[in-house]
Design an enzyme around this catalytic site. Structure first.
Site, PDB file in Angstrom:
ATOM      1  N   ASP A  19      -8.899  -8.840 -67.802  1.00 44.94           N
ATOM      2  CA  ASP A  19      -9.612  -7.996 -66.675  1.00 44.94           C
ATOM      3  C   ASP A  19     -10.247  -7.123 -67.538  1.00 44.94           C
ATOM      4  OD1 ASP A  19      -8.450  -9.491 -64.068  1.00 44.94           O
ATOM      5  OD2 ASP A  19      -6.470  -8.843 -64.622  1.00 44.94           O
ATOM      6  N   GLU A  78      -8.040 -13.420 -53.225  1.00 44.34           N
ATOM      7  CA  GLU A  78      -7.168 -13.643 -54.644  1.00 44.34           C
ATOM      8  C   GLU A  78      -6.430 -12.434 -54.906  1.00 44.34           C
ATOM      9  OE1 GLU A  78      -8.180 -14.176 -59.282  1.00 44.34           O
ATOM     10  OE2 GLU A  78      -9.794 -13.632 -57.822  1.00 44.34           O
TER      11      GLU A  78
END
Length: 262
Positions: free
Chosen positions: A60, A49
């Site tokens: 994140d 990814e």
């Protein structure tokens, strides 16, 4: 069945669970990030990814946020060069697959139609944009349908049940399932978390015909083992980056092998 789902189904005939590793393109440099991706693919990673960095990566945690900021500092990164670089990586390692992850802002500036066409040309079959809700993705979904690319939707343990069922039913390449509560533990409290995750994945499986990938919080072999029979792909991000930051490719590869070596 989409190309990405077919790949997962074929690989799952050989393995109880597949590995997806998260790498930030350009961190600490473009050359270093590409070498790290190649190292992981040589070690047997089924997916990479690849995150194209953005200054405000809202989905994140601090480790990946810091990597995004580090990648953007002093480098003129472009989406086009990223696509070329990871497309070549995919050609060098045809037994693996690469998914592109980023945020809507840089992808929109590049052009969504152009993005999807270039992904198809570079055999990047999955596109993950966590800040683009399904309901606002009609344009993107149309481009993806026309080019054989799978937009990858995310669900979490707090996603309302009706929405979880809807997104699971709409998933094609795979469904990205966030497991923030963790997957293992020896105490009674952690055991309750594990039961909750099992129920969550079972509910997803009842609504989805697409493969299931699970990420967030996977740091140990026991976490990966706990997903076998319940998911198709184990996704490791921050833990792998922490190891890489600690000791470069040597420490990162040590963790990858500890998690996924057969």
């Amino acid at each position: 069945m989409s190309q990405l789902a077919q790949y997962i189904a074929a690989k799952r005939q050989q393995k109880p669970i597949l590995s997806m590793t998260h790498v930030v393109y350009g961190y600490p440099t473009v050359k270093d990030s590409l070498e790290w991706m190649a190292t992981l693919l040589e070690a047997g990673a089924d997916f990479i990814e690849v995150q194209f960095p953005f200054s405000d990566p809202v989905a994140d945690g601090p480790t990946i946020v810091a990597a995004c900021h580090g990648a953007l500092h002093g480098q003129n990164l472009t989406v086009e060069q990223c696509l070329k670089d990871i497309g070549q990586l995919g050609r060098d390692f045809p037994e693996s697959r690469i998914a592109l992850m980023s945020y809507l802002n840089p992808m929109y500036r590049y052009g969504l139609e152009k993005l999807v066409k270039r992904c198809a040309e570079e055999n990047i079959l999955g596109l993950i944009l966590p800040d683009l809700p399904y309901e606002q993705a009609n344009e993107l979904r149309g481009y993806c349908d026309a080019n054989g690319i799978d937009p990858v939707w995310l669900v979490t343990p707090v996603t309302p049940k009706d929405r979880l069922a809807f997104l699971a039913s709409e998933a094609r390449g795979f469904l990205y399932c966030v497991a923030r509560s963790g997957v293992t533990g020896n105490s009674k409290h952690n055991g309750e978390k594990q039961q909750s995750l099992d129920e969550y994945l079972a509910e997803i499986g009842a609504h989805s015909n697409a493969p299931i990938g699970v990420g967030f919080g996977i740091r140990e072999r026991a976490h990966v083992d706990a997903l076998k029979g319940k998911a198709d792909v184990a996704i490791i991000g921050s833990a792998l980056l922490d190891a890489y930051n600690k000791g470069g490719k040597v420490e990162g590869l040590k963790l990858f092998n500890a998690l996924f070596a057969e």
